[in-house]
Design a protein around this motif. Structure first.
Motif, PDB file in Angstrom:
ATOM      1  N   ARG A   4     -14.965 -10.200 -13.846  1.00 50.72           N
ATOM      2  CA  ARG A   4     -15.142  -9.087 -12.906  1.00 50.72           C
ATOM      3  C   ARG A   4     -15.350  -9.611 -11.492  1.00 50.72           C
ATOM      4  O   ARG A   4     -14.816  -9.073 -10.531  1.00 50.72           O
ATOM      5  N   PHE A   6     -14.257 -12.443 -10.266  1.00 50.71           N
ATOM      6  CA  PHE A   6     -12.971 -12.964  -9.769  1.00 50.71           C
ATOM      7  C   PHE A   6     -12.086 -11.800  -9.299  1.00 50.71           C
ATOM      8  O   PHE A   6     -11.502 -11.846  -8.207  1.00 50.71           O
ATOM      9  N   ARG A   7     -12.022 -10.724 -10.124  1.00 52.21           N
ATOM     10  CA  ARG A   7     -11.192  -9.585  -9.746  1.00 52.21           C
ATOM     11  C   ARG A   7     -11.722  -8.908  -8.486  1.00 52.21           C
ATOM     12  O   ARG A   7     -10.944  -8.472  -7.622  1.00 52.21           O
ATOM     13  N   MET A  10     -10.598 -11.123  -5.624  1.00 52.66           N
ATOM     14  CA  MET A  10      -9.146 -11.027  -5.380  1.00 52.66           C
ATOM     15  C   MET A  10      -8.770  -9.658  -4.814  1.00 52.66           C
ATOM     16  O   MET A  10      -7.807  -9.521  -4.057  1.00 52.66           O
ATOM     17  N   GLY A  11      -9.559  -8.641  -5.185  1.00 50.60           N
ATOM     18  CA  GLY A  11      -9.299  -7.288  -4.699  1.00 50.60           C
ATOM     19  C   GLY A  11      -9.567  -7.135  -3.208  1.00 50.60           C
ATOM     20  O   GLY A  11      -9.176  -6.141  -2.593  1.00 50.60           O
ATOM     21  N   ASN A  34       1.346  -6.337  -7.923  1.00 54.76           N
ATOM     22  CA  ASN A  34       1.033  -6.669  -6.522  1.00 54.76           C
ATOM     23  C   ASN A  34       1.034  -8.187  -6.307  1.00 54.76           C
ATOM     24  O   ASN A  34       0.846  -8.645  -5.181  1.00 54.76           O
ATOM     25  N   ALA A  35       1.235  -8.960  -7.393  1.00 55.76           N
ATOM     26  CA  ALA A  35       1.327 -10.420  -7.254  1.00 55.76           C
ATOM     27  C   ALA A  35       2.765 -10.763  -6.906  1.00 55.76           C
ATOM     28  O   ALA A  35       3.588 -11.114  -7.772  1.00 55.76           O
ATOM     29  N   GLN A  85      -1.038   4.145 -15.762  1.00 58.38           N
ATOM     30  CA  GLN A  85      -2.178   4.959 -15.313  1.00 58.38           C
ATOM     31  C   GLN A  85      -1.897   6.454 -15.461  1.00 58.38           C
ATOM     32  O   GLN A  85      -2.778   7.272 -15.249  1.00 58.38           O
ATOM     33  N   HIS A 123      -0.498 -16.130 -17.111  1.00 61.23           N
ATOM     34  CA  HIS A 123       0.631 -15.475 -16.445  1.00 61.23           C
ATOM     35  C   HIS A 123       1.813 -16.451 -16.370  1.00 61.23           C
ATOM     36  O   HIS A 123       1.654 -17.662 -16.550  1.00 61.23           O
ATOM     37  N   PHE A 143      -2.883  -1.630  -1.638  1.00 64.24           N
ATOM     38  CA  PHE A 143      -3.870  -1.755  -2.725  1.00 64.24           C
ATOM     39  C   PHE A 143      -4.984  -2.660  -2.220  1.00 64.24           C
ATOM     40  O   PHE A 143      -4.731  -3.784  -1.776  1.00 64.24           O
ATOM     41  N   GLY A 146      -9.135  -2.571  -5.626  1.00 62.33           N
ATOM     42  CA  GLY A 146      -8.801  -1.840  -6.850  1.00 62.33           C
ATOM     43  C   GLY A 146      -8.400  -0.390  -6.613  1.00 62.33           C
ATOM     44  O   GLY A 146      -8.305   0.386  -7.569  1.00 62.33           O
TER      45      GLY A 146
HETATM   46  P1  NAD Z   1      -8.766  -4.905 -10.275  1.00 59.44           P
HETATM   47  O1  NAD Z   1     -10.099  -4.781  -9.655  1.00 59.44           O
HETATM   48  O2  NAD Z   1      -8.645  -5.357 -11.682  1.00 59.44           O
HETATM   49  O3  NAD Z   1      -7.818  -5.820  -9.380  1.00 59.44           O
HETATM   50  C1  NAD Z   1      -8.243  -6.439  -8.198  1.00 59.44           C
HETATM   51  C2  NAD Z   1      -7.439  -7.706  -8.003  1.00 59.44           C
HETATM   52  O4  NAD Z   1      -7.774  -8.646  -9.022  1.00 59.44           O
HETATM   53  C3  NAD Z   1      -5.930  -7.514  -8.132  1.00 59.44           C
HETATM   54  O5  NAD Z   1      -5.348  -7.115  -6.918  1.00 59.44           O
HETATM   55  C4  NAD Z   1      -5.489  -8.909  -8.561  1.00 59.44           C
HETATM   56  O6  NAD Z   1      -5.363  -9.731  -7.423  1.00 59.44           O
HETATM   57  C5  NAD Z   1      -6.653  -9.411  -9.396  1.00 59.44           C
HETATM   58  N1  NAD Z   1      -6.424  -9.237 -10.843  1.00 59.44           N
HETATM   59  C6  NAD Z   1      -6.784  -8.160 -11.607  1.00 59.44           C
HETATM   60  N2  NAD Z   1      -6.443  -8.368 -12.885  1.00 59.44           N
HETATM   61  C7  NAD Z   1      -5.866  -9.593 -12.936  1.00 59.44           C
HETATM   62  C8  NAD Z   1      -5.305 -10.353 -13.976  1.00 59.44           C
HETATM   63  N3  NAD Z   1      -5.291  -9.923 -15.249  1.00 59.44           N
HETATM   64  N4  NAD Z   1      -4.789 -11.566 -13.665  1.00 59.44           N
HETATM   65  C9  NAD Z   1      -4.805 -12.030 -12.388  1.00 59.44           C
HETATM   66  N5  NAD Z   1      -5.329 -11.353 -11.363  1.00 59.44           N
HETATM   67  C10 NAD Z   1      -5.850 -10.148 -11.634  1.00 59.44           C
HETATM   68  O7  NAD Z   1      -8.018  -3.516 -10.069  1.00 59.44           O
HETATM   69  P2  NAD Z   1      -7.767  -2.380 -11.113  1.00 59.44           P
HETATM   70  O8  NAD Z   1      -7.442  -1.144 -10.343  1.00 59.44           O
HETATM   71  O9  NAD Z   1      -8.901  -2.328 -12.092  1.00 59.44           O
HETATM   72  O10 NAD Z   1      -6.430  -2.862 -11.868  1.00 59.44           O
HETATM   73  C11 NAD Z   1      -5.844  -2.046 -12.829  1.00 59.44           C
HETATM   74  C12 NAD Z   1      -5.295  -2.887 -13.972  1.00 59.44           C
HETATM   75  O11 NAD Z   1      -4.196  -3.659 -13.503  1.00 59.44           O
HETATM   76  C13 NAD Z   1      -6.313  -3.875 -14.554  1.00 59.44           C
HETATM   77  O12 NAD Z   1      -6.118  -3.903 -15.954  1.00 59.44           O
HETATM   78  C14 NAD Z   1      -5.910  -5.189 -13.925  1.00 59.44           C
HETATM   79  O13 NAD Z   1      -6.220  -6.305 -14.756  1.00 59.44           O
HETATM   80  C15 NAD Z   1      -4.408  -5.021 -13.775  1.00 59.44           C
HETATM   81  N6  NAD Z   1      -3.917  -5.870 -12.649  1.00 59.44           N
HETATM   82  C16 NAD Z   1      -3.330  -7.037 -12.990  1.00 59.44           C
HETATM   83  C17 NAD Z   1      -2.886  -7.881 -11.995  1.00 59.44           C
HETATM   84  C18 NAD Z   1      -2.231  -9.180 -12.381  1.00 59.44           C
HETATM   85  O14 NAD Z   1      -2.019  -9.426 -13.543  1.00 59.44           O
HETATM   86  N7  NAD Z   1      -1.880 -10.054 -11.440  1.00 59.44           N
HETATM   87  C19 NAD Z   1      -2.987  -7.513 -10.660  1.00 59.44           C
HETATM   88  C20 NAD Z   1      -3.592  -6.274 -10.345  1.00 59.44           C
HETATM   89  C21 NAD Z   1      -4.060  -5.468 -11.351  1.00 59.44           C
END
Ligand code: NAD
Ligand code: FAD
Length: 152
Positions: A4, A6-7, A10-11, A34-35, A85, A123, A143, A146
């Protein structure tokens, strides 16, 4: 460090939003991503990062090509559809561009052949060579933290 945190970190990096599209056996599949980044001018290369568990992962490997559709602020629903979603099935109209399906009215469509792949943790990084592109005027969907945002 937990996932959490890390996310959350990154967010804080504000991005645009794309939908990756490809076609295998006549079936079109899309996935919100978005990657995405621009990599090289000569040759013209871009990069996307796709989770190994995503259906899109195996489909790109099979198709060996994909399109990147950079979404406009009017296309939030597209992002939600292709991120799962919105639960109900929606009928999305795709157009063909260089043999790859694209989403019309996007800010940009990039038709790519897979140029290289690199496994990175859970990934895979797909480097795409851009065969052709469309560009339209408009404002991007963003974005941040989140959540979907508008720049204008
Ligand atoms: P979040 O808070 O999960 O995302 C914020 C940031 O975290 C993203 O912009 C991305 O940079 C990073 N991130 C999130 N999940 C990741 C993953 N599995 N691997 C690598 N980086 C990741 O935002 P949210 O609104 O809760 O996202 C919705 C869903 O989409 C979640 O399940 C999330 O895991 C997924 N998501 C995946 C990636 C990804 O794989 N690169 C990116 C964005 C969102
Ligand atoms: P599924 O989850 O099976 O499909 C995705 C959704 O698209 C489903 O609801 C499906 O019904 C719909 N769909 C697919 N094809 C069609 C069609 N032809 N017509 C109508 N609907 C269709 N994940 C990453 O790996 N990398 C990223 O960079 C990334 N960035 C993201 C950015 C954002 C802002 C969000 C919200 C999510 C992101 N994700 C990312 C997560 C990713 O979008 C979801 O995990 C997605 O569900 C994975 O898709 P999938 O290929 O496994 O297919």
């Amino acid at each position: 460090m937990d996932d959490r945190m890390f996310r959350t970190a990154m967010g804080k990096f504000a991005t645009g939003v794309t939908v990756i599209t490809t076609e295998v056996d006549g079936e079109v599949h899309g996935m919100t991503a978005n990657a995405f980044m621009s990599v090289s001018l000569d040759p013209k290369l871009v990069l996307i990062s796709v989770g190994d568990k995503a259906r899109m992962h195996d489909l790109i490997k099979r198709a060996d090509k994909f399109a990147v559709n950079i979404l406009s602020e009017e296309q939030k629903e597209m992002s939600m559809i292709f991120a799962g979603q919105i639960k109900e099935e929606r009928n999305v109209a795709f157009e063909d561009f260089e043999g790859t399906p694209i989403i019309k009215d996007s800010l940009v469509n990039l038709a790519c052949n897979v140029y290289d792949t690199h496994e990175a943790g859970d990934h895979t990084l797909f480097v795409g060579e851009v065969l052709n592109l469309n560009v339209q005027d408009g404002e991007p969907l963003a974005f941040f933290e989140g959540k979907y945002k508008q720049i204008s």
